[in-house]
Design an enzyme around this catalytic site. Structure first.
Site, mmCIF file in Angstrom:
data_model
loop_
_atom_site.group_PDB
_atom_site.id
_atom_site.type_symbol
_atom_site.label_atom_id
_atom_site.label_comp_id
_atom_site.label_asym_id
_atom_site.label_seq_id
_atom_site.Cartn_x
_atom_site.Cartn_y
_atom_site.Cartn_z
ATOM 1 N N MET A 30 0.818 -1.038 -0.017
ATOM 2 C CA MET A 30 0.041 0.023 0.075
ATOM 3 C C MET A 30 0.834 1.192 -0.078
ATOM 4 S SD MET A 30 -3.407 -0.668 1.978
ATOM 5 C CE MET A 30 -3.128 -0.163 3.541
ATOM 6 N N LEU A 33 6.693 2.993 1.460
ATOM 7 C CA LEU A 33 7.590 1.768 1.727
ATOM 8 C C LEU A 33 8.657 2.171 2.768
ATOM 9 C CD1 LEU A 33 8.155 0.674 -1.767
ATOM 10 C CD2 LEU A 33 6.238 0.296 -0.186
ATOM 11 N N HIS A 37 9.543 -3.518 3.522
ATOM 12 C CA HIS A 37 9.092 -3.648 2.251
ATOM 13 C C HIS A 37 10.311 -3.861 1.239
ATOM 14 C CE1 HIS A 37 5.648 -0.915 3.593
ATOM 15 N NE2 HIS A 37 5.004 -2.030 3.295
#
Length: 282
Positions: A30, A33, A37
């Site tokens: 989503m 980051l 991530h």
């Protein structure tokens, strides 16, 4: 690295890659980051010829009153993270591209999604499963990388992919933590300085649960009480749960045995934090 905005283009590009014999790794996010991530992207880059990262804030998984409008976004920074980690494609569709008309089809996993997060956010996992099913359909055959911080999400997505015979291998990856043990999360930016000081108690609670199991405790309630005692120190937050459950069903069914998952959730003023860890009761 290519930035792609439409479903038709990302499908065509990835089909071309597979036709050329290249394996595809997929990291759904989503956005906003962080190093957690980045670790997923790097894991994909290491194992696959091509890696695609999706950046999409999915409205279906936000209930009324949750932080959809305020959810942090920074696509330029996200693209820089993806490029630095070696991704080949960023799929960044608009809401209109993903949902051109009101969604009438909803994917749910009522068993594994029901406890824990399901009790506190009843519509959340239907939104997660629906958008992930859609993304898997768009990306096609791949390995998909998910952080273990959202352990229940991993369980839901894994079960969904298996039940629907999707050509996707779900790959859970280790939690990435700050130096004081706090699990990295995009929502950590919501914490006040005082709340941030208390947030590492989630990790310490999990450590207390692991110690209890290692010392021979097999009563889930006793392990949960040990975690709850630590979380009581998070005076600025409200404890949603501290659970000791079988790692795959996530539903307590008597004495702890085999793979166990310890999970905690604490709601601070603007940030709701979750964390978990695994252990073995043998």
């Amino acid at each position: 690295m290519q930035i792609i905005r439409t479903i038709s283009e990302i499908r065509a590009v990835l089909d071309e890659q597979r036709a050329a014999g290249n394996s595809v790794g997929f990291v759904p996010t989503m956005g906003y980051l962080h190093d957690g991530h980045v670790s997923l992207i790097r894991a994909s880059v290491e194992a696959n010829a091509r890696t695609v990262v999706s950046v999409f804030v999915n409205p279906l998984q936000f209930a009324e009153g949750e932080d959809l409008e305020d959810y942090p976004r920074d696509l330029d920074a996200d693209v820089a993270h993806c490029h630095g980690a070696g991704a080949d494609f960023v799929f960044a569709p608009s809401v209109e591209e993903m949902y051109p008309s009101p969604v009438d089809t909803v994917v749910s996993c009522p068993g594994v999604a029901a406890p824990l997060e399901g009790e506190h956010r009843p519509s959340h996992f239907a939104g997660v499963a629906t958008v992930v099913a859609k993304l898997f359909s768009i990306v096609g055959p791949c390995r998909a990388y998910f952080g273990a911080k959202d352990w229940q999400q991993v369980a839901v997505v894994t079960r969904m992919a298996a039940d629907l015979s999707m050509p996707v291998e779900v790959v859970p990856c280790p939690i990435v933590r700050e130096s004081d043990g706090l699990a990295m999360s995009s929502r950590n930016v919501y914490l006040t300085a005082e709340e941030r000081a208390q947030a590492p108690l989630l990790r310490r609670a999990l450590d207390a649960g692991r110690s209890a199991v290692a010392d021979g405790e097999r009563d889930p309630a006793a392990v949960e009480a040990a975690m709850g005692d630590v979380l009581a120190g998070a005076s600025l937050g409200t404890v949603d749960y501290a659970a000791a459950v079988p790692a795959h069903s996530l539903v307590a069914d008597g004495s702890l045995a085999g793979e166990v998952r310890l999970l905690v959730a604490v709601k601070f003023s603007k940030a709701r934090l979750i964390d978990n860890d695994g252990c073995v009761a043998d």
